[in-house]
Design a protein around this motif. Structure first.
Motif, PDB file in Angstrom:
ATOM      1  N   VAL A  66       0.856  -1.191   0.000  1.00  0.00           N
ATOM      2  CA  VAL A  66       0.000   0.000   0.000  1.00  0.00           C
ATOM      3  C   VAL A  66       0.893   1.243   0.000  1.00  0.00           C
ATOM      4  CG1 VAL A  66      -1.768   1.282   1.266  1.00  0.00           C
ATOM      5  CG2 VAL A  66      -1.843  -1.216   1.205  1.00  0.00           C
ATOM      6  N   TYR A  67       0.552   2.197  -0.866  1.00  0.00           N
ATOM      7  CA  TYR A  67       1.370   3.402  -1.020  1.00  0.00           C
ATOM      8  C   TYR A  67       0.482   4.639  -1.079  1.00  0.00           C
ATOM      9  CZ  TYR A  67       4.915   0.014  -2.469  1.00  0.00           C
ATOM     10  OH  TYR A  67       5.789  -1.046  -2.512  1.00  0.00           O
ATOM     11  N   ASP A  68       1.048   5.750  -0.563  1.00  0.00           N
ATOM     12  CA  ASP A  68       0.416   7.064  -0.697  1.00  0.00           C
ATOM     13  C   ASP A  68       1.179   7.843  -1.759  1.00  0.00           C
ATOM     14  OD1 ASP A  68      -1.631   6.947   1.395  1.00  0.00           O
ATOM     15  OD2 ASP A  68       0.078   6.836   2.768  1.00  0.00           O
ATOM     16  N   MET A  69       0.509   8.114  -2.879  1.00  0.00           N
ATOM     17  CA  MET A  69       1.149   8.817  -3.991  1.00  0.00           C
ATOM     18  C   MET A  69       0.688  10.271  -4.019  1.00  0.00           C
ATOM     19  SD  MET A  69       1.008   5.970  -7.061  1.00  0.00           S
ATOM     20  CE  MET A  69       2.214   6.886  -8.031  1.00  0.00           C
ATOM     21  N   VAL A  70       1.648  11.175  -4.088  1.00  0.00           N
ATOM     22  CA  VAL A  70       1.372  12.609  -4.094  1.00  0.00           C
ATOM     23  C   VAL A  70       1.668  13.142  -5.497  1.00  0.00           C
ATOM     24  CG1 VAL A  70       1.926  14.843  -3.063  1.00  0.00           C
ATOM     25  CG2 VAL A  70       2.020  12.757  -1.668  1.00  0.00           C
ATOM     26  N   PHE A  71       0.665  13.758  -6.140  1.00  0.00           N
ATOM     27  CA  PHE A  71       0.793  14.295  -7.502  1.00  0.00           C
ATOM     28  C   PHE A  71       0.844  15.820  -7.422  1.00  0.00           C
ATOM     29  CE2 PHE A  71      -1.226  10.194  -7.742  1.00  0.00           C
ATOM     30  CZ  PHE A  71      -0.621   9.579  -8.825  1.00  0.00           C
ATOM     31  N   GLN A  72       1.912  16.409  -7.976  1.00  0.00           N
ATOM     32  CA  GLN A  72       2.110  17.857  -7.902  1.00  0.00           C
ATOM     33  C   GLN A  72       2.413  18.426  -9.286  1.00  0.00           C
ATOM     34  OE1 GLN A  72       5.252  17.283  -4.699  1.00  0.00           O
ATOM     35  NE2 GLN A  72       4.388  19.240  -4.077  1.00  0.00           N
ATOM     36  N   TYR A  73       1.830  19.559  -9.565  1.00  0.00           N
ATOM     37  CA  TYR A  73       2.141  20.283 -10.796  1.00  0.00           C
ATOM     38  C   TYR A  73       1.927  21.756 -10.527  1.00  0.00           C
ATOM     39  CZ  TYR A  73       2.664  21.106 -15.805  1.00  0.00           C
ATOM     40  OH  TYR A  73       3.124  21.515 -17.035  1.00  0.00           O
ATOM     41  N   MET A  74       2.847  22.563 -11.002  1.00  0.00           N
ATOM     42  CA  MET A  74       2.802  23.981 -10.702  1.00  0.00           C
ATOM     43  C   MET A  74       1.515  24.627 -11.226  1.00  0.00           C
ATOM     44  SD  MET A  74       5.802  26.758 -11.351  1.00  0.00           S
ATOM     45  CE  MET A  74       6.935  25.605 -10.588  1.00  0.00           C
ATOM     46  N   GLY A  75       0.831  25.331 -10.337  1.00  0.00           N
ATOM     47  CA  GLY A  75      -0.416  26.004 -10.691  1.00  0.00           C
ATOM     48  C   GLY A  75      -1.649  25.145 -10.485  1.00  0.00           C
ATOM     49  N   TYR A  76      -1.451  23.914  -9.990  1.00  0.00           N
ATOM     50  CA  TYR A  76      -2.569  23.002  -9.765  1.00  0.00           C
ATOM     51  C   TYR A  76      -2.552  22.525  -8.311  1.00  0.00           C
ATOM     52  CZ  TYR A  76      -3.277  22.764 -14.813  1.00  0.00           C
ATOM     53  OH  TYR A  76      -3.524  23.083 -16.126  1.00  0.00           O
ATOM     54  N   ASN A  77      -3.727  22.169  -7.805  1.00  0.00           N
ATOM     55  CA  ASN A  77      -3.817  21.654  -6.449  1.00  0.00           C
ATOM     56  C   ASN A  77      -3.149  20.287  -6.353  1.00  0.00           C
ATOM     57  OD1 ASN A  77      -5.300  23.802  -5.313  1.00  0.00           O
ATOM     58  ND2 ASN A  77      -7.215  22.993  -6.151  1.00  0.00           N
ATOM     59  N   THR A  78      -2.422  20.068  -5.261  1.00  0.00           N
ATOM     60  CA  THR A  78      -1.798  18.780  -5.017  1.00  0.00           C
ATOM     61  C   THR A  78      -2.864  17.734  -4.690  1.00  0.00           C
ATOM     62  OG1 THR A  78       0.240  19.811  -4.231  1.00  0.00           O
ATOM     63  CG2 THR A  78      -0.168  17.546  -3.529  1.00  0.00           C
ATOM     64  N   VAL A  79      -2.701  16.533  -5.227  1.00  0.00           N
ATOM     65  CA  VAL A  79      -3.639  15.439  -4.994  1.00  0.00           C
ATOM     66  C   VAL A  79      -2.866  14.254  -4.407  1.00  0.00           C
ATOM     67  CG1 VAL A  79      -5.117  13.709  -6.100  1.00  0.00           C
ATOM     68  CG2 VAL A  79      -5.270  16.114  -6.783  1.00  0.00           C
ATOM     69  N   THR A  80      -3.421  13.638  -3.348  1.00  0.00           N
ATOM     70  CA  THR A  80      -2.830  12.443  -2.747  1.00  0.00           C
ATOM     71  C   THR A  80      -3.777  11.269  -2.955  1.00  0.00           C
ATOM     72  OG1 THR A  80      -1.677  13.764  -1.083  1.00  0.00           O
ATOM     73  CG2 THR A  80      -1.933  11.413  -0.631  1.00  0.00           C
ATOM     74  N   ARG A  81      -3.247  10.159  -3.458  1.00  0.00           N
ATOM     75  CA  ARG A  81      -4.045   8.945  -3.669  1.00  0.00           C
ATOM     76  C   ARG A  81      -3.383   7.766  -2.951  1.00  0.00           C
ATOM     77  NH1 ARG A  81      -7.316   9.095  -8.336  1.00  0.00           N
ATOM     78  NH2 ARG A  81      -8.276  11.161  -8.394  1.00  0.00           N
ATOM     79  N   ARG A  82      -4.188   7.002  -2.214  1.00  0.00           N
ATOM     80  CA  ARG A  82      -3.696   5.761  -1.611  1.00  0.00           C
ATOM     81  C   ARG A  82      -4.009   4.619  -2.562  1.00  0.00           C
ATOM     82  NH1 ARG A  82      -3.646   4.037   4.594  1.00  0.00           N
ATOM     83  NH2 ARG A  82      -1.985   5.566   4.363  1.00  0.00           N
ATOM     84  N   ILE A  83      -2.990   3.822  -2.886  1.00  0.00           N
ATOM     85  CA  ILE A  83      -3.167   2.725  -3.843  1.00  0.00           C
ATOM     86  C   ILE A  83      -2.608   1.438  -3.250  1.00  0.00           C
ATOM     87  CG2 ILE A  83      -3.003   4.258  -5.854  1.00  0.00           C
ATOM     88  CD1 ILE A  83      -0.109   3.127  -6.195  1.00  0.00           C
ATOM     89  N   GLN A  84      -3.068   0.331  -3.782  1.00  0.00           N
ATOM     90  CA  GLN A  84      -2.534  -0.976  -3.393  1.00  0.00           C
ATOM     91  C   GLN A  84      -1.986  -1.644  -4.654  1.00  0.00           C
ATOM     92  OE1 GLN A  84      -5.007  -3.339  -0.903  1.00  0.00           O
ATOM     93  NE2 GLN A  84      -3.679  -5.128  -0.976  1.00  0.00           N
ATOM     94  N   VAL A  85      -0.704  -2.019  -4.595  1.00  0.00           N
ATOM     95  CA  VAL A  85      -0.026  -2.619  -5.738  1.00  0.00           C
ATOM     96  C   VAL A  85       0.098  -4.120  -5.515  1.00  0.00           C
ATOM     97  CG1 VAL A  85       2.132  -2.713  -7.048  1.00  0.00           C
ATOM     98  CG2 VAL A  85       1.258  -0.514  -6.240  1.00  0.00           C
ATOM     99  N   GLY A  86      -0.256  -4.866  -6.547  1.00  0.00           N
ATOM    100  CA  GLY A  86      -0.099  -6.321  -6.495  1.00  0.00           C
ATOM    101  C   GLY A  86       1.066  -6.755  -7.347  1.00  0.00           C
ATOM    102  N   ASN A  87       0.927  -7.909  -7.998  1.00  0.00           N
ATOM    103  CA  ASN A  87       2.013  -8.432  -8.828  1.00  0.00           C
ATOM    104  C   ASN A  87       2.057  -7.792 -10.216  1.00  0.00           C
ATOM    105  OD1 ASN A  87       2.987 -10.221  -6.875  1.00  0.00           O
ATOM    106  ND2 ASN A  87       1.404 -11.731  -7.379  1.00  0.00           N
ATOM    107  N   GLY A  88       0.953  -7.217 -10.646  1.00  0.00           N
ATOM    108  CA  GLY A  88       0.922  -6.577 -11.956  1.00  0.00           C
ATOM    109  C   GLY A  88       0.949  -5.070 -11.837  1.00  0.00           C
ATOM    110  N   PHE A  89       0.798  -4.406 -12.982  1.00  0.00           N
ATOM    111  CA  PHE A  89       0.782  -2.946 -12.993  1.00  0.00           C
ATOM    112  C   PHE A  89      -0.642  -2.429 -12.825  1.00  0.00           C
ATOM    113  CE2 PHE A  89       5.122  -2.935 -14.380  1.00  0.00           C
ATOM    114  CZ  PHE A  89       5.595  -1.682 -14.009  1.00  0.00           C
ATOM    115  N   LEU A  90      -0.805  -1.510 -11.892  1.00  0.00           N
ATOM    116  CA  LEU A  90      -2.078  -0.840 -11.665  1.00  0.00           C
ATOM    117  C   LEU A  90      -2.141   0.396 -12.553  1.00  0.00           C
ATOM    118  CD1 LEU A  90      -4.710  -0.377  -9.955  1.00  0.00           C
ATOM    119  CD2 LEU A  90      -3.267   0.967  -8.408  1.00  0.00           C
TER     120      LEU A  90
END
Length: 870
Positions: A66-90
């Motif tokens: 389980v990971y907390d991913m933080v997405f940032q881009y200048m001029g945009y609101n920061t978004v945090t998403r919690r994801i669960q990674v298995g054996n494949g690509f999500l």
């Protein structure tokens, strides 16, 4: 060279091994559906991240969890998403909402300063604290460099097209590196994997990978957090916002003068702690435009370190338009906080809070009287003024230098490449690459790798052939390498002068290096003058020992050769050949010397002190012109005598033919503030880190055919100084006197005059209009040569002119001799770095009526100077 100076920054990246088969990938876009290129993605659990590519696509390999991913881009609101990674690509596509900015109320009254200034004063005061707050850290870095030619002159485009290249093909390199920093200045890089399109996959050392904008200067740029920042920048408060519980201040950085050595753009600072949250700058380096973007993250609550950096470079060099991009991220941090600085400290701006600052300073004085001098660790959780913090940090840094013996060491740097670094296959790179390749980069790998295979096959075929020795090798020299320890260099110099006529010679130099890096060098030169029909030559045997900082040399030499009267060689043989054959100006004046010389020289105390001692027996013979040959003859003009005119000695002086003498010579040099760097355990000198003072003593005893014994002393000073990070000052001063004056013109004090249209690369090494020998003296003298390079003067006031790399200089040179109270001065202006290689000067002197004498001189750019190299 430009790229190396331009990317002296902290650039790091995290990547993970090929053991993980899963992860997350997707596209980051805006509400309108536009992809967000090079946005930052940070993952809290692994303290690492990645960026999107130019299409907004990202992909990162992760172990299941389980990971907390933080997405940032200048001029945009920061978004945090919690994801669960298995054996494949999500697959995760994220949309960012444009930030609706509501500026903080910041009314500026008449006579009041912008609130950005108090924020910057606090951040500048705290910057040295951030440089010392970690004992060490380790991290893993992934870096990708990608460049391509956008446009070029026809003949270059034609050559590239013939090899299968066009503007859609990128040259690309990728590197995964383990890095380690230890306070105060020890750095180490270990390359664990590297791949470069179209090459042998070797990785170059990046000496600047640990740079930081907390430093006063980085890569030649003045940091906005430098103590000198207010002299170079204006600041404007833009907004404040909250991200993950931290208050962030956005400040616009506006250079007082755009161009080299400064940046412009936006700096984001964390409130109270004054860490760098983000930076977005534009700068220039000799006309090359560089965009710098960086994002940091809290590795610990109050420890922010870089997680992504990106450099976009565009420009033109000799008509070739290019772009180059560095993209890097860092992760897998492991840190140790410095316990002496592991506390909160609140910075008070005494300019804004005068009363509070006065109370704090009064209290501090009382404590010093009661308890003695305060240390920074005793200020835990306290309020301090900027002035107090500066003094506390200076005391702390001095203590660190004393404890670690690093006062003279600027940087201790280690670099190594794992033996398997270039053995990784494409599967490995697909798994560790955190930023997907774009179409230009994929095409670059395909085309350049195929060419590399063909080149390797050709190299193998050529390796079976014997190396050829061409005719140009005779002129410019050729080195035969017999082994890793032995080599022989051969050349055949060619020149012309009015004493010898055309001269053809041969030079040999044999070197043998021992296991301890000590070296034996045997060299010799012979040449034949066709007009004088004389064969001359000399030889030297030299033993060099010690390392770069305390090296020494012992030598014996001797022979029969022609020597310029001024043995400092005011005019090079090749230049004299040109002026003689094409301008009928024979400036070089020679005498013949038969000699035997013994010399010993040694550096001490890390090159701070040098002793150079020699003894020489010499027989000197006067020479005359033997030819009047020239390619271009001028009416009413002929060659001058080989006996130069001199105001003190008289016209056409005799030099006492066949005089013999024994000469003792001692020269002592002192560079008291010489700095060093350590590279892979070996100490090396840092050029121009100290002025040089010297004293020179000569004692001569004549043994044959007359001539009065003499002894004389001279002292000097030379320095190359960076002024305010942009302007540069070169100074070369010396003076001398004789206890017993020489009566032989050869033994006079001669000066680096110049009468030719050409000057040397070093702008503080010679006069521009002084006669070569007209004012040589046996009496006291003093000279000063000064050259000042301006960032902005006249033409360079214009931004587009500065962007061509053009430099402007003013120079002033002065000579005084005791004979007849002679005073000479010359003043000039030069345009330097024309087409990055040329220099043009206009100069006048004080002889005759004011400004009645003037001349134009040509030379190579001062950036090519060797004596005052940066």
């Amino acid at each position: 060279m430009v790229l190396k100076k331009s990317f002296a920054l902290a650039v790091f990246l995290m990547t993970f091994g090929s053991v993980f088969a899963g992860g997350v990938k997707g596209v980051l876009s805006s509400f309108s559906g536009e992809p967000l290129p090079y946005a930052t993605i940070y993952i809290d659990q692994i303290q690492s991240g990645t960026t999107t590519n130019q299409s907004g696509f990202f992909e990162i390999t992760l172990a299941p969890g389980v990971y907390d991913m933080v997405f940032q881009y200048m001029g945009y609101n920061t978004v945090t998403r919690r994801i669960q990674v298995g054996n494949g690509f999500l697959e995760l596509n994220v949309v960012l909402k444009e930030k609706s900015v509501e500026l903080k109320s910041a009314t500026i009254y008449a006579g009041k300063e912008d609130p950005a200034y108090t924020l910057m004063r606090k951040a500048i005061a705290k910057a040295p604290f951030h440089l010392q707050e970690l004992n060490w850290y380790t991290a893993q870095v992934y870096m990708k460099g990608s460049g391509r030619v956008i446009d070029a002159p026809f003949f270059i485009r034609k050559k590239l097209a013939k090899e299968g290249f066009d503007s859609t093909t990128a040259y690309i390199s990728e590197t995964v590196t383990n890095v380690r920093f230890e306070r105060p200045n020890t750095y180490k890089q270990t390359v664990i994997s590297t791949r470069t399109s179209g090459s042998n996959n070797n990785s170059a050392q990046n000496s600047f990978v640990f740079g930081s904008f907390y430093q006063p200067e980085i890569g030649g740029w003045i940091s906005p957090l430098s103590p000198k920042a207010f002299s170079h920048y204006r600041f404007k408060y833009i907004e404040s916002f909250v991200d993950r519980g931290y208050t962030i201040n956005k400040i616009q950085v506006v250079p007082r003068s755009r161009g080299d050595n400064v940046v412009e753009g936006y700096l984001y600072l964390v409130e109270n702690d004054w860490n760098i949250y983000r930076l977005n700058f534009v700068t220039y380096q000799e006309g090359i435009k560089i965009i710098i973007r960086g994002v940091s993250a809290p590795i610990e609550p109050k420890i922010w370190l870089p997680v992504t950096m990106k450099f976009d470079v565009t420009g033109s060099y000799f008509g070739v338009d290019f772009e180059y991009n560095y993209l890097a991220t860092i992760g897998d941090y492991d840190i140790e906080i410095n316990p002496e600085l592991d506390f909160d400290i609140e910075v008070i701006d005494e300019k804004l809070d005068k009363e509070l600052a006065s109370q704090i300073e009064d209290l501090d004085k009382k404590l010093e009287k009661q308890e003695g001098k305060q240390t920074i660790s005793e200020k835990k959780d306290a309020k301090v003024t900027r002035k107090q913090l500066k003094k506390l940090l200076q005391d702390y840094e001095e203590k660190v230098e004393e404890e670690t013996d690093t006062k003279d060491v600027v940087r201790n740097y280690g670099f190594e490449i794992d033996s398997l670094a270039n053995k990784k296959d494409s599967v490995y790179w697909a798994e560790v690459r955190s930023v997907p390749l774009d179409s230009n980069e994929i095409r670059g790998y395909q085309k350049l790798d195929s060419i590399m295979v063909a080149d390797d096959e050709k190299e193998k075929a050529d390796s079976t052939k014997e190396s050829t020795f061409g005719p140009f090798d005779l002129i410019f020299g050729h080195t035969f390498k017999f082994s890793d320890t032995a080599s022989l260099r051969i050349s055949m110099p060619f020149s012309f002068n009015t004493v010898d006529g055309f001269m053809v010679g041969a030079k040999l130099r044999y070197r043998y290096t021992f296991n301890d890096s000590n070296m034996v060098q045997i060299s010799g030169e012979t040449h034949y003058g066709f007009s004088r029909t004389t064969l001359l030559g000399f030889g030297e045997a030299k033993y060099l020992y010690g390392n770069d900082l305390n090296k020494g040399a012992v030598s014996v030499s001797g022979g029969i050769m022609d020597v310029q009267i001024n043995e400092d060689i005011p005019i090079a043989p090749l230049m004299n050949s040109l002026t003689t054959l094409f301008m009928q100006d024979n400036f070089m004046k020679l005498y013949q010397k038969e000699y035997v010389k013994f010399r010993w020289a040694k550096y001490y105390a890390n090159n701070k002190f040098k002793a150079d001692l020699s003894s020489e027996f010499a027989r000197r013979t006067e020479l005359q012109n033997t030819t009047d040959f020239t390619f271009i003859k001028y009416h009413n003009r002929g060659y001058t005598s080989n006996n130069p005119d001199n105001t003190e000695f008289g016209s056409t002086p005799s030099r006492y033919a066949y005089t013999s003498m024994f000469l003792l010579h001692a020269r002592l040099e002192f560079q008291p503030w010489q700095k060093t760097i350590i590279s892979n355990g070996e100490k090396k000198l840092l050029n121009n880190s100290s002025p040089m003072f010297w004293v020179d003593l000569k004692q001569a005893i004549f043994t044959e055919n007359g001539g009065a014994d003499f002894d004389k002393v001279s002292i000097g000073y030379q320095h190359y100084i960076k002024v305010n990070g942009a302007n540069r000052l070169r100074v070369n001063a010396q003076g001398g006197a004789s206890f017993t004056a020489a009566d032989n013109f050869i033994d006079y004090n001669h000066f680096m005059g110049n009468e030719s249209p050409f000057v040397s690369a070093n702008p503080a090494n010679e006069f521009r209009m002084l006669a070569y020998y007209g004012h040589s003296t046996a009496n006291q003298y003093a000279s000063v040569l000064v050259n000042y390079e301006f960032r902005k003067l006249a033409l360079t006031q214009l931004f587009f002119v500065r962007m061509t790399g053009l430099k402007e200089n003013l120079f002033a040179n002065y000579l005084y001799t005791d004979y007849d109270n002679f005073n000479y001065a010359e003043f000039g202006y030069s345009i330097d770095n024309i087409f990055r290689v040329l220099r043009v000067e206009v100069v006048t002197n004080t002889l005759g009526d004011p400004f009645s004498n003037w001349a134009i001189r040509f030379g190579v750019s001062t950036s090519l100077s060797l004596s005052f190299s940066e």
